[in-house]
Design an enzyme around this catalytic site. Structure first.
Site, PDB file in Angstrom:
ATOM      1  N   THR A   1       0.817  -1.218   0.000  1.00 18.42           N
ATOM      2  CA  THR A   1       0.000   0.000   0.000  1.00 18.42           C
ATOM      3  C   THR A   1       0.848   1.263   0.000  1.00 18.42           C
ATOM      4  O   THR A   1       2.019   1.261   0.368  1.00 18.42           O
ATOM      5  CB  THR A   1      -0.926   0.027   1.229  1.00 18.42           C
ATOM      6  OG1 THR A   1      -0.142   0.051   2.415  1.00 18.42           O
ATOM      7  CG2 THR A   1      -1.845  -1.185   1.243  1.00 18.42           C
ATOM      8  N   ASP A   2       0.199   2.346  -0.396  1.00 13.38           N
ATOM      9  CA  ASP A   2       0.852   3.648  -0.364  1.00 13.38           C
ATOM     10  C   ASP A   2       0.495   4.361   0.946  1.00 13.38           C
ATOM     11  O   ASP A   2      -0.137   3.765   1.826  1.00 13.38           O
ATOM     12  CB  ASP A   2       0.464   4.478  -1.596  1.00 13.38           C
ATOM     13  CG  ASP A   2      -1.034   4.757  -1.698  1.00 13.38           C
ATOM     14  OD1 ASP A   2      -1.756   4.623  -0.678  1.00 13.38           O
ATOM     15  OD2 ASP A   2      -1.483   5.113  -2.800  1.00 13.38           O
ATOM     16  N   GLN A   3       0.865   5.608   1.057  1.00 15.39           N
ATOM     17  CA  GLN A   3       0.634   6.358   2.289  1.00 15.39           C
ATOM     18  C   GLN A   3      -0.848   6.497   2.619  1.00 15.39           C
ATOM     19  O   GLN A   3      -1.224   6.635   3.776  1.00 15.39           O
ATOM     20  CB  GLN A   3       1.277   7.746   2.180  1.00 15.39           C
ATOM     21  CG  GLN A   3       1.247   8.527   3.463  1.00 15.39           C
ATOM     22  CD  GLN A   3       2.012   9.836   3.349  1.00 15.39           C
ATOM     23  OE1 GLN A   3       2.542  10.158   2.295  1.00 15.39           O
ATOM     24  NE2 GLN A   3       2.080  10.582   4.430  1.00 15.39           N
TER      25      GLN A   3
END
Length: 140
Positions: free
Chosen positions: A17-19
């Protein structure tokens, strides 16, 4: 309507996942590769053995359309279908759906050409074409 012949399951890891807690966009291409490799293996063609026989199938085109986010710890399925098949290339289509959910979150495709170990284009043998055509007749 596409005829999906294989389903590959993935549990979304935190590292995927990203931020914002959404699966990073390029991760789907990795899932497509894993789904494609496992589909071939389950159908009786180990990709490593294909390469050892002098046939390579590099990706020459890839496409993803992001419809709905996939988030951390979700279990998703990547469904694979065979698209167009010719003596020079093959297209595989993919859909990513949540577990128990028919909603398509991501859809895409990859196009692969056939080449030899020196990187020169080659035509697929009739045996290889028949293998892919037989897969396209199956359904999950």
């Amino acid at each position: 309507m596409k005829k999906f012949v294989h389903t590959y399951f993935v549990r979304v890891r935190y590292a995927d996942t990203d931020q914002m807690g959404v699966v990073y966009h390029a991760r789907y291409l990795e899932w497509f590769e894993a789904a494609r490799t496992e589909m071939l293996r389950e159908m009786g063609m180990v990709y490593k053995q294909l390469e050892q026989s002098g046939i390579y199938m590099p990706v020459v085109e890839a496409y993803c359309r992001y419809r709905k986010p996939v988030k951390y710890d979700e279990l998703v399925r990547v469904r694979t279908a065979l698209g167009d098949i010719s003596r020079s290339k093959i297209r595989l289509d993919y859909e990513v759906q949540g577990e128990g959910d028919e909603t398509v979150r991501v859809e895409g495709y990859t196009v692969h050409c056939f080449m030899d170990e020196s990187g020169k284009p080659r035509r697929a043998s009739q045996e290889l074409l028949s293998f892919f055509q037989n897969i396209s007749c199956l359904s999950i």
